[in-house]
Design a protein around this motif. Sequence first.
Motif, PDB file in Angstrom:
ATOM      1  N   ALA B  62       1.723  -8.539  -8.775  1.00  0.00           N
ATOM      2  CA  ALA B  62       2.679  -9.395  -8.098  1.00  0.00           C
ATOM      3  C   ALA B  62       1.965 -10.295  -7.086  1.00  0.00           C
ATOM      4  CB  ALA B  62       3.723  -8.529  -7.390  1.00  0.00           C
ATOM      5  N   LYS B  63       1.258  -9.643  -6.210  1.00  0.00           N
ATOM      6  CA  LYS B  63       0.497 -10.392  -5.210  1.00  0.00           C
ATOM      7  C   LYS B  63      -0.949  -9.942  -5.292  1.00  0.00           C
ATOM      8  CE  LYS B  63       3.663 -11.495  -1.469  1.00  0.00           C
ATOM      9  NZ  LYS B  63       4.068 -11.048  -0.132  1.00  0.00           N
ATOM     10  N   GLU B  99       5.304  -2.168  -4.050  1.00  0.00           N
ATOM     11  CA  GLU B  99       4.757  -1.530  -2.846  1.00  0.00           C
ATOM     12  C   GLU B  99       3.618  -2.319  -2.218  1.00  0.00           C
ATOM     13  OE1 GLU B  99       3.555   2.524  -3.271  1.00  0.00           O
ATOM     14  OE2 GLU B  99       5.398   3.002  -4.358  1.00  0.00           O
ATOM     15  N   MET B 100       3.206  -3.337  -2.905  1.00  0.00           N
ATOM     16  CA  MET B 100       2.038  -4.070  -2.430  1.00  0.00           C
ATOM     17  C   MET B 100       2.211  -4.497  -0.986  1.00  0.00           C
ATOM     18  SD  MET B 100      -0.865  -4.731  -3.257  1.00  0.00           S
ATOM     19  CE  MET B 100      -0.710  -4.180  -4.924  1.00  0.00           C
ATOM     20  N   PRO B 101       1.336  -4.061  -0.112  1.00  0.00           N
ATOM     21  CA  PRO B 101       1.542  -4.279   1.321  1.00  0.00           C
ATOM     22  C   PRO B 101       1.421  -5.741   1.674  1.00  0.00           C
ATOM     23  CG  PRO B 101      -0.586  -3.278   0.890  1.00  0.00           C
ATOM     24  CD  PRO B 101       0.119  -3.333  -0.416  1.00  0.00           C
ATOM     25  N   ARG B 102       2.124  -6.080   2.723  1.00  0.00           N
ATOM     26  CA  ARG B 102       2.102  -7.443   3.179  1.00  0.00           C
ATOM     27  C   ARG B 102       0.780  -7.729   3.905  1.00  0.00           C
ATOM     28  NH1 ARG B 102       4.856  -6.895   0.209  1.00  0.00           N
ATOM     29  NH2 ARG B 102       7.078  -6.572  -0.011  1.00  0.00           N
ATOM     30  N   GLN B 105      -4.779  -5.658   5.932  1.00  0.00           N
ATOM     31  CA  GLN B 105      -5.469  -4.456   6.409  1.00  0.00           C
ATOM     32  C   GLN B 105      -4.863  -3.183   5.815  1.00  0.00           C
ATOM     33  OE1 GLN B 105      -8.214  -4.351   7.901  1.00  0.00           O
ATOM     34  NE2 GLN B 105      -8.501  -6.301   8.921  1.00  0.00           N
ATOM     35  N   ASP B 106      -3.600  -3.275   5.392  1.00  0.00           N
ATOM     36  CA  ASP B 106      -2.989  -2.081   4.828  1.00  0.00           C
ATOM     37  C   ASP B 106      -3.412  -1.805   3.395  1.00  0.00           C
ATOM     38  OD1 ASP B 106      -1.756  -1.725   7.151  1.00  0.00           O
ATOM     39  OD2 ASP B 106       0.150  -2.654   6.543  1.00  0.00           O
ATOM     40  N   ARG B 107      -4.053  -2.796   2.778  1.00  0.00           N
ATOM     41  CA  ARG B 107      -4.452  -2.620   1.388  1.00  0.00           C
ATOM     42  C   ARG B 107      -5.378  -1.415   1.222  1.00  0.00           C
ATOM     43  NH1 ARG B 107      -5.979  -8.927   0.673  1.00  0.00           N
ATOM     44  NH2 ARG B 107      -3.859  -9.725   0.581  1.00  0.00           N
ATOM     45  N   LEU B 108      -6.172  -1.232   2.255  1.00  0.00           N
ATOM     46  CA  LEU B 108      -7.154  -0.146   2.223  1.00  0.00           C
ATOM     47  C   LEU B 108      -6.478   1.193   1.975  1.00  0.00           C
ATOM     48  CD1 LEU B 108     -10.256   0.031   2.942  1.00  0.00           C
ATOM     49  CD2 LEU B 108      -9.511   0.897   5.134  1.00  0.00           C
ATOM     50  N   GLY B 109      -5.402   1.409   2.758  1.00  0.00           N
ATOM     51  CA  GLY B 109      -4.690   2.675   2.641  1.00  0.00           C
ATOM     52  C   GLY B 109      -4.124   2.859   1.248  1.00  0.00           C
ATOM     53  N   LEU B 110      -3.623   1.811   0.683  1.00  0.00           N
ATOM     54  CA  LEU B 110      -3.031   1.917  -0.647  1.00  0.00           C
ATOM     55  C   LEU B 110      -4.092   2.266  -1.680  1.00  0.00           C
ATOM     56  CD1 LEU B 110      -0.416   1.169  -2.451  1.00  0.00           C
ATOM     57  CD2 LEU B 110      -1.912  -0.725  -3.108  1.00  0.00           C
ATOM     58  N   VAL B 111      -5.206   1.563  -1.601  1.00  0.00           N
ATOM     59  CA  VAL B 111      -6.267   1.815  -2.574  1.00  0.00           C
ATOM     60  C   VAL B 111      -6.745   3.251  -2.459  1.00  0.00           C
ATOM     61  CG1 VAL B 111      -8.609   1.204  -3.209  1.00  0.00           C
ATOM     62  CG2 VAL B 111      -6.962  -0.588  -2.714  1.00  0.00           C
ATOM     63  N   LEU B 112      -6.863   3.678  -1.212  1.00  0.00           N
ATOM     64  CA  LEU B 112      -7.328   5.053  -0.993  1.00  0.00           C
ATOM     65  C   LEU B 112      -6.327   6.044  -1.559  1.00  0.00           C
ATOM     66  CD1 LEU B 112      -8.886   5.374   2.561  1.00  0.00           C
ATOM     67  CD2 LEU B 112      -9.983   5.589   0.343  1.00  0.00           C
ATOM     68  N   ALA B 113      -5.046   5.761  -1.291  1.00  0.00           N
ATOM     69  CA  ALA B 113      -4.014   6.728  -1.641  1.00  0.00           C
ATOM     70  C   ALA B 113      -3.729   6.736  -3.133  1.00  0.00           C
ATOM     71  CB  ALA B 113      -2.733   6.421  -0.872  1.00  0.00           C
TER      72      ALA B 113
END
Lengths: 366, 537
Positions: B62-63, B99-102, B105-113
């Motif tokens: 999406a983004k 869920e793709m974060p806006r 800096q939050d992308r990191l958490g998503l990739v990790l999780a």
Amino acid sequence: MRDIRIGPVHFFSLVLMFELGTALVVNVGMEAGRDAWIAIFLGCLVGMLIYTGYNYLFKLYPDLPLSGYARAILGKPLGAVVVTLYAVIFLNGAGRDMRDGSALLVMAALNRTPIMIVAAMMILSCGYVLHKGLEVLARTSFIIMIFVLMIGGVITLLMLFSGEMEWSRILPMLGDGIKPVALSVIRSNYMFPFGEVFCFLMLMPYIGDKKRAVWIVPSAILAAGLIISYTALVNITVLGSDMVERSPFPLLSTVSKAALSDFIQRLDVLVVMLLIIGVFFKVAVYYGAAVIAISDLFNLPYRTLIIPSAIIILFSGMLDSRSFVEHLEEGGEMLTFVYPVFTIVIPAILIIVAAFRNYRSRSRPG
Amino acid sequence: MKKNGPNSQNESAGASGKQAAGTGNQAVLTISDNLAVTLENIKRELGSSPDLKIRKFQIGSAKPFWAAAVYMDGMVNTAAVDEFILEALMENPEDAAEEMPREPQDRLGLVLARGLELGEIAIRDNWDDMMLSLLSGNTIILLDGCSKAIEGGTKGGAWRTVSEPSSQIVIRGPKDSFVESLITNIALIRRRIKSPKLWVEFMKFGTVTNTDVALLYMKDRADRKVLDQVKFRLSKIDIEAVLESSYIEQLIQDKVFTPFPTVFNTERPDVAAANLLEGRIVLIVDGTPFVLIMPTVLAQFLQSTDDYSLQFDIATLMRLVRYVSLIILLLGPSVFIALTTFHYEMVPTPMLISLLAQRENVPFPAAIEAIIMEAAFEILREAGIRMPRAVGQTVSVVGALILGMAVVEAGIITPVMVIVVALTGIASFAIPSYNLAVAGRIVRFGFMIAASMFGFYGITLGLIVLIAHVNSLQSFGTPYLAPFSPFSVRGQKDTVVRVPMFLVNLRPNKLGHMNDNDKSGKDKGTSDSGKDGQTGA
């Protein structure tokens, strides 16, 4: 050097090796003839008696060597003089033993090697070991002691199996009365080798276990006395007192008699090794005592004194007499007149003064 | 500073205007939140090395945003990178789209999780740490808009597989050996000691090589003082490169001039495990199969794992053979020299006659003979080690035939001397530890010289000096001759004699401290007996 702590067993072995020293190999107490072994044993008892006196001083000053408490008891100037005298006698003792040993070695095994080189090797080895520290010397003595006792066992077994021992040769015991034995003891026997333990006055404070320290040296003296006495007994039963008296190294002659079939014939070399080991420890202990005394007296570091002392010992030992006979003659006189001063007279004075002071200081408040 | 060296050179090839900026940046390089800049910095720092692999890709449908996986070719497990990083990140789960974060800096958490299917993950926000991790074989995942990097544990690449040890070979016993990989080596030990008390500490040495070193010990058994001492000495190490454990060994061993080894080394995991159980400390260096064991005592160099596989009486006999070999190695030629030049009266007469008959044709004195022969033997051995295996046979044939036979026939050496030298040589191979055998070989020459000048006088004095020397040695506070001197009866269980298994307590008391051991051991003895006496009375 304050943090040296020598374990009781190691100290025992050091004293034992020092006592056995040359005494095991050379002629001891032969003025007493076939009763030499009794004379040696009595000498050993006298040595122990002397040591009880030293123990009194040790108990008063358990952390100080002789050089320390001599000055504490007699006061700085007089004490310093006494310590200097002791340092000189230690150096002299090391030199004499080194000369003795080298001369004996040259006679027994190295006929064509210059005696100076033999002596230099000896003092170099001693210097190296002392450089590593007294503790190393003591621990080395323990391993060597086991080795020496093993040699002793082998020789004993060989003598028993070869059937050369003739017990009738020591009979009659005390056949000429007690007098020759007593004379032998008084003349030199208590002094050589048992009186020589006065070196350990310098080493006593380094014993790790102060409580049992009091017993270590006397028990080592006793053990040494028994071993030397036993050796003399074997010599006499194998060779007869007549031959022992005339032989410079009775043990060498005794051992050369041993033979098992045709294979094991001459184990003299074992005796020569005993001699080398014995001389080594005698020289090393005298040398070490001298170095400690000097370093304590002049407040110099222990290690820097090793080489200068070695040079003094080497040259004074080699140059003190023109021939070996003269050297032995001198040695006899030293044993009778000089050594007793250091073994008995000065310690006795110290004990008396210390006891007096002790008494006075204790009675004063009361 | 060191990293600057090659880098700035590289830079000078580029535009001069950029160079100034580049070197200015060097000191404070950080992970930029601009992906392109970070990748450019990595490339520049490594000099665009061809083995640096950068894979850029997009995450999310999406983004989508850009990300990159960076790794060093050949040092990573390629399968892991492909499957668990690239594949996992690039396939876009449907629910991830909303869920793709806006915030970037939050992308990191998503990739990790959600993104990474990898066990070992860490976050690096320091440039140097990240580079070190990259160079150690990890994969670095950079996300656009993130000033932190993800480190994926993909260490791999080619290592030698676990094989039979090339030294310290046993007849019966485990046949595996350490390899060059630190992690594999630790695993080899852990597989043997499955105890939570086995602790591992990691450290790095070598300012340039950044070599991993692991310190292993049993928490409940290792001597605290020794451990502190080891750590203290390790902390003092200042070295650029560590390529073998001997580098560390030489820097931490007790500083005394001696040929004798004061740190034990082994290639065998079972030996290392046994030593850990005895309370020793093991140091494994990445890149070498030889691990270090501290503290050690002389007797340890004469033990072999075989001793514990064999029955105790046979093992004791083997030990005795080794001790005798050590004595032969040290004294063999020198005693022969002393006997034939100084003390020939000790040799039985018939043998002496035959000896003298042999001597008749030989122009050299025994000492020269022995030194020639021993030197030749050393050359042979040195040649034998480095020979290609195919030629090795030739060396032994040449050595045996030429030096053995021809030298005797030519009248240069007496046959007996050949026997003596051969015996000494074989004796040196009977000693399980190569280090000790080398020390013995060196000391042997000293004894030969002493014997040739002074006969048994030289040998005896030499022995006293040698014993004193060995006595003065310490390995991390443990006396080198430990169970013999200071003597401890309990220590004798596993030195010359190996007592039966049911009497062996796995920890013979040979690790006491030089000063304490003697006293505490003896004191304990007396106090015990004292108590006994009291209770008896």
